[in-house]
Each structure stands twice: as C-alpha cells, then as structure tokens.
Design a protein around this motif. Structure first.
Motif, mmCIF file in Angstrom:
data_model
loop_
_atom_site.group_PDB
_atom_site.id
_atom_site.type_symbol
_atom_site.label_atom_id
_atom_site.label_comp_id
_atom_site.label_asym_id
_atom_site.label_seq_id
_atom_site.Cartn_x
_atom_site.Cartn_y
_atom_site.Cartn_z
ATOM 1 N N LYS A 130 0.617 -1.416 -0.021
ATOM 2 C CA LYS A 130 0.080 -0.049 0.057
ATOM 3 C C LYS A 130 0.864 1.129 0.010
ATOM 4 O O LYS A 130 0.536 2.190 -0.655
ATOM 5 C CB LYS A 130 -0.993 -0.061 1.158
ATOM 6 N N VAL A 133 1.921 2.368 -3.343
ATOM 7 C CA VAL A 133 0.863 3.023 -4.112
ATOM 8 C C VAL A 133 0.942 4.342 -3.620
ATOM 9 O O VAL A 133 0.879 5.452 -4.387
ATOM 10 C CB VAL A 133 -0.815 2.411 -3.988
ATOM 11 N N PRO A 139 0.155 1.994 -9.519
ATOM 12 C CA PRO A 139 -1.299 2.716 -9.571
ATOM 13 C C PRO A 139 -2.092 2.088 -8.580
ATOM 14 O O PRO A 139 -2.011 0.940 -8.323
ATOM 15 C CB PRO A 139 -1.608 2.490 -10.852
ATOM 16 N N PRO A 140 -3.341 2.809 -8.037
ATOM 17 C CA PRO A 140 -4.080 2.168 -7.186
ATOM 18 C C PRO A 140 -4.949 0.915 -7.425
ATOM 19 O O PRO A 140 -5.359 0.241 -6.814
ATOM 20 C CB PRO A 140 -5.192 3.290 -6.863
ATOM 21 N N THR A 141 -4.927 0.680 -8.896
ATOM 22 C CA THR A 141 -5.392 -0.542 -9.316
ATOM 23 C C THR A 141 -4.670 -1.733 -9.511
ATOM 24 O O THR A 141 -4.941 -2.967 -9.917
ATOM 25 C CB THR A 141 -6.143 -0.322 -10.773
ATOM 26 N N SER A 142 -3.476 -1.717 -8.936
ATOM 27 C CA SER A 142 -2.757 -2.927 -9.156
ATOM 28 C C SER A 142 -3.239 -4.140 -8.118
ATOM 29 O O SER A 142 -3.903 -3.743 -7.170
ATOM 30 C CB SER A 142 -1.269 -2.348 -8.424
ATOM 31 N N ASP A 143 -2.583 -5.060 -8.393
ATOM 32 C CA ASP A 143 -2.928 -6.347 -7.643
ATOM 33 C C ASP A 143 -2.283 -6.341 -6.602
ATOM 34 O O ASP A 143 -1.159 -6.866 -6.374
ATOM 35 C CB ASP A 143 -2.645 -7.613 -8.509
ATOM 36 N N LYS A 144 -3.038 -6.062 -5.585
ATOM 37 C CA LYS A 144 -2.323 -6.006 -4.021
ATOM 38 C C LYS A 144 -1.833 -7.159 -3.624
ATOM 39 O O LYS A 144 -0.819 -7.414 -3.208
ATOM 40 C CB LYS A 144 -3.306 -5.378 -3.021
#
Length: 441
Positions: A130, A133, A139-144
């Motif tokens: 996190k 990010v 990007p916020p859409t990344s696969d965490k």
C-alpha cells in the motif's frame, strides 16, 4: 542553452542554511544575496577536502542525519550531493556547497517514505504494498495480493538479518528485478531522493565495507514515528502495534530500543551511550514518554499496563483459590475466571516487566526466566502469575530507576507523579466494567 540563475541558487543556499545550518558540525556557507546576480554568485569561502577522500565516518553519520532532516523532516533537500559537493573542512565540519539543484518532498510522501521503512523493517509486506501506491510506484488498481507476494520474495531474506544489516544498495538491486514484472512507475522525485542517500552510503562503504545507511537512519525514523503528531503516522503506529486487535509488544520494544540509538534531535554528539548504562537508558525512556511528544505512546503503555494488572489480579485470585482448595479435603476444583484475552494481557504485562528488567541488566535485551513446574492443581493461568511474581524487580534493581527521578526536569517529575492515579483510575474502570458484565449480563 539556458543560463544558470545564481540568484535562485543563493536563495536555495540561504534556505538550506536556515533549516540545517544549526545541526552540529554542519557548515552551510552564507550567501551574499545583495551582491549576487543571475551570472555571479557571491558566497562565503569554504576550504576543505572532499568527504570521499578522508576517512571520517563520523561526518558521514552527520551527513546521514542531515539527509534525514532534509528528506523526512522538512522536505527541502540537496538533490546533487555528489562527493565534490560534500567537504570536510579543516576544522572537522561537514560543508555543503552548490545549491543549484534542490528538491521538494511534500508531507504525504515524507510520511509515506517513513511508513515504508517502518513496514519493511517489521516485515509487514501487505502494508508495504500500500505504501508503494502512496509513493506513486504503483497505480491504485494494482493487484495488491500479487504485489505483496512479490515484495515478500524480494525483501524477506534481506530484512531477516536485522535493520542494522540491511544494505540500501542491495534493496534497490533486488527490487530492480521485480519492477519490470509488476510494471512499477518511477516517480520523478525518486531518482533524486535515492541519489542523495546512495551517495553517502557509497562514500562510507569506501572505507567501511560494513556500513549500512538504513541501519544508521532507522533510529531517527523510529523516534519520529513514536513522537510525530502527524495523523497519518499515528494511524500507522496504531496499526503496527495492534495487529488484528492484538497488541504487538515486540514491535513497541523494537521501536523503543531503536529510538534510544538515535542521537539528539537537534544535534549530533560524538559520545555514545555505553551498552550497560541502564540509568541513562531509563532516563531517556522516561524523558520521552513523559513529554507531550511521547503522549501517544504513554497512552498505549498505560492502557496495556492497566490490562496487565487487571489480568494479574485475576490470575492471583485463581492461584490463591487453587491453593485453598488443595488444603480442603474433598473440595471441588474451581474453574478459572480468566478468559483467553486476560491470558494475552497477562503475557503482555510479563513482557513489559521483562523489558524493564532487560534495560536494567542487559542494556535493552530482555532476560529469560526459568519456568517453574506447576503442581497438579495449578492451571496455566496461575503458572503465569507465579512467573510474574518471580519477575518483579528486587529493591536493588528498583533503586537505579528511582535515582533517576531527581534528575528529571520538574515538569516531568510532576507528570510522573500523576501516573499512579491515572493507572489506578483505568484499573478501577476495567474491574467495574467486568463486574457489571458478569452480574447483569
């Protein structure tokens, strides 16, 4: 080609001097703005040798501390600290020159960078993902979940050796192979920040191959996390210390121990604390926790001590009841009044006692106790209680702590005297609430 603006450079130098010129053994030359033009820079004359040419690890430490202030305290940093711009003056000071390239690090990124270091050292790779990010790497859409797994694979072995052995260069090298797979973005500020840190580590490694810049910086990071009033950092500290609602006293112990390794906030001193100087360590801990900056940590400690004392009282009652039953023929065995939460609070309290004893005896390393073998009628809770009884410091061990009291400033002495009443109030509230629950619910 665009000409350099020396007026802007002079203003940069004056701002840098105002922010960091007061750090002990840091020299920032004065800029004569009234005599400076766009093409002519007039400044104080500085003589010395390149820091990379002299073996002065102390000044490297001064530079690391100054960089910490630049990057994480004020956010205005020297973005071109190559060896030619860092001089050791003939009277032993670290001089910064050339202020043509400066960088700005906003508050969000400063807090994010601190959080990333904190989560890295504590191996909280989910939170670290996190942070990446927040810092603009992903990007916020990344696969965490995928990022967390990748970061665990990259950093797990590196941080397992301890913060003092983490190489900044190795971390970047390991991360580099993963950046392409996860499509990392490289923020424009990042290369300048990394360069300002890597240069100092490179200079130090030149005459001390074992030097680690993160190991030198982390004590200040730990102290800042414990004392900063930033809502973002306090939220991170709360989340770090209470993992899934469980108090992680080991993490608090680590932060306190590391923060004691930091020199003073406003200046560096060449003298170091002796490992066995427990009185100085206790004084530092009290001086920190009793101040306004330490209020957040003090609140956590009081809360956990109150929980521990409450659990200790329950365990003691169970122990006495169990002993009484053994002396009464045909008496029915009594069940424990403690819950699993009480047991956890009791263990935390025991660890707090171990930390206290450890700071006195081993300069910060908790001592281990031999477990007593419980009798048949003793349950696991009463065993914990007996260990706590055994752990309480003797009078000889308490005296060094009490001797610190007169050395504290009057306002801290007054604050310390208020703690017993505060703690008693918290304990009474817990006992009252539990009694009401058991009677009416």
């Amino acid at each position: 080609m665009q000409e350099m603006d020396y007026i802007k450079e002079a203003k940069n130098g004056l701002k840098f001097r105002e922010l960091y010129g007061g750090i002990e053994d840091v020299l920032v030359p004065y800029m004569y703005l009234e005599n400076t033009t766009r093409r002519v820079l007039v400044m104080e004359w500085v003589e010395g040798k390149k820091l990379s040419e002299v073996k002065d690890l102390y000044l490297v430490e001064v530079g690391v501390y100054c960089s910490f202030n630049q990057l994480l305290e004020y956010g205005f940093y020297h973005a071109d600290p190559h060896p030619g711009n860092l001089l050791r003056t003939y009277n032993g000071k670290l001089a910064y020159i050339d202020f043509g390239m400066m960088g700005e690090f906003n508050q969000e990124f400063r807090d994010g960078f601190i959080e990333a270091c904190l989560h890295l050292v504590n191996r909280d790779f989910d939170a670290l993902a996190k942070d990446f990010v927040t810092l603009g790497f992903l990007p916020p859409t990344s696969d965490k979940e995928g990022v967390t797994k990748a970061l665990t694979g990259v950093f797990q072995n590196a941080v397992a050796k301890g913060v003092s052995n983490i190489s900044f260069g190795d971390l970047l090298g390991n991360l580099g192979t993963t950046m392409y797979k996860l499509k990392f973005q490289i923020p424009s500020y990042f290369s300048l920040v990394i360069r300002s840190v890597a240069v100092l580590e490179g200079i130090a490694i030149g005459f001390n191959p074992n030097y680690k810049v993160l190991g030198s910086t982390y004590p200040w990071i730990a102290r800042k996390v414990l004392t900063d009033s930033s809502p973002q950092l306090r939220s991170s500290l709360q989340a770090l210390l209470y993992e899934k609602g469980v108090f992680r006293i080991d993490r608090l112990e680590s932060l306190l121990s590391e923060s004691l390794r930091a020199r003073t906030e406003k200046a560096l001193v060449k003298s170091q604390l002796e490992d066995n100087d427990s009185k100085v360590a206790v004084k530092q801990i009290l001086s920190f926790t009793l101040t306004e900056k330490g209020a957040f940590v003090r609140e956590i400690l009081l809360q956990e001590i109150a929980k521990g004392l409450d659990a200790f009282g329950l365990a003691t009652l169970d122990y006495l009841t169990s002993m009484a039953n053994t002396s009464i023929p045909f008496a029915a065995s009594s069940s424990s009044s403690m819950t699993e939460e009480d047991m956890m609070n009791l263990r935390t309290f025991r660890r707090l006692m171990l930390i206290l004893s450890g700071f006195q005896k081993n300069g910060g390393s908790p001592v281990e106790l031999k477990r007593t073998v419980p009798s048949k009628n003793q349950n696991m809770y009463s065993e914990e209680a007996s260990l706590i009884f055994y752990q309480f410091p003797s009078v000889e061990e308490i005296l060094p702590i009490l001797s610190v009291f007169p050395e504290l400033p009057p306002e801290l002495q007054q604050q310390l005297l208020l703690l017993p009443a505060d703690l008693a109030g918290r304990l009474i509230s817990r006992v009252t609430a539990r009694t009401i629950r058991r009677v009416f619910l």
